[in-house]
Scaffold this motif. Sequence first.
Motif, PDB file in Angstrom:
ATOM      1  N   THR A 149      21.137   2.422  39.117  1.00 27.86           N
ATOM      2  CA  THR A 149      19.721   3.004  39.669  1.00 27.86           C
ATOM      3  C   THR A 149      19.462   1.886  40.710  1.00 27.86           C
ATOM      4  N   ILE A 164      17.785  11.465  42.555  1.00 26.86           N
ATOM      5  CA  ILE A 164      18.099  10.953  41.270  1.00 26.86           C
ATOM      6  C   ILE A 164      16.908  10.852  40.306  1.00 26.86           C
ATOM      7  N   GLY A 168      17.845  13.786  37.710  1.00 25.29           N
ATOM      8  CA  GLY A 168      18.461  12.838  36.751  1.00 25.29           C
ATOM      9  C   GLY A 168      17.750  12.508  35.785  1.00 25.29           C
ATOM     10  N   SER A 239      24.317  10.247  38.434  1.00 27.32           N
ATOM     11  CA  SER A 239      23.225   9.743  37.710  1.00 27.32           C
ATOM     12  C   SER A 239      23.410  10.384  36.387  1.00 27.32           C
ATOM     13  N   HIS A 242      26.091   8.660  34.210  1.00 24.63           N
ATOM     14  CA  HIS A 242      25.525   7.256  33.526  1.00 24.63           C
ATOM     15  C   HIS A 242      24.672   7.704  32.443  1.00 24.63           C
ATOM     16  N   ARG A 243      23.918   8.700  32.480  1.00 28.31           N
ATOM     17  CA  ARG A 243      23.278   9.096  31.336  1.00 28.31           C
ATOM     18  C   ARG A 243      24.130   9.554  30.069  1.00 28.31           C
TER      19      ARG A 243
END
Length: 263
Positions: A149, A164, A168, A239, A242-243
């Motif tokens: 981020t 994002i 995201g 993004s 990564h989640r």
Amino acid sequence: MNSHIEAIRRRIEPLREQIINHNVYSSIKTLDDLRVFMEFHVYAVWDFMSLLKSLQNQLTCTSIPWFPVGNAETRFLVNEIVVGEESDVDQFGNRKSHFELYLDAMRQAGAASEDMAQFINTLKTTSQFNVAFEAAGTPVEAREFVNFTFEIIQSQKAYLQAAIFTFGREDLIPGMFMSIIADIDREFPNQIDTFKYYLERHIEVDGDHHSHLALEMTSQLCGDNPELWSEAETAIVRSLEHRIQLWNGVHRLLSARKQLNAV
């Protein structure tokens, strides 16, 4: 509908499906499980606010003396979102940011909110994320989530930040998870009703009104420039990845705890 937006939605649909159908949700069966989830997720709630304030700093004038900055429509969009995120109301009508509401939920549920307090206090005094992560014992997956981020924030590219923010973070809470939370709330009355309220408020405000505002903001910032849309799509994919890794981290820890308890 903007053709670029449609293309992005088609590209990210498999990733969104992975998030919505992630097995982390079905692994949350007890209040202790939920506490683990919250101790990871709180970092995403915090850096969401940092992402939003970075957008506000770039798209509006937040310094003195004041001068008009950018497009008035874009200013309206980001300021409208900030009002709702930074000064919403809790279930009692008290003004709270969504992050402060989340901390209230953690304290009520008995999750380790003091770790996030340690992270914030250390970051304030040192301005060094690695030092703050170490002081707070931040899970690796949460560190990587926050680092990504801030990589986007530090790019100073408002269109990437908006992208994002829009794709995201929106609309990623499945109905199944709400059902699980309702079950835990019935089993442990007065211990997670604040968290339940937070989720309901997130769906109502972030997933509906704010998602439309953010979509319009991203469209304005990328305009008709295919290079900006392409760069935005790459950032959105990262993004969401990564989640998924954040949820993987929660699931691994929950699975390890259950295996240990079964021995």
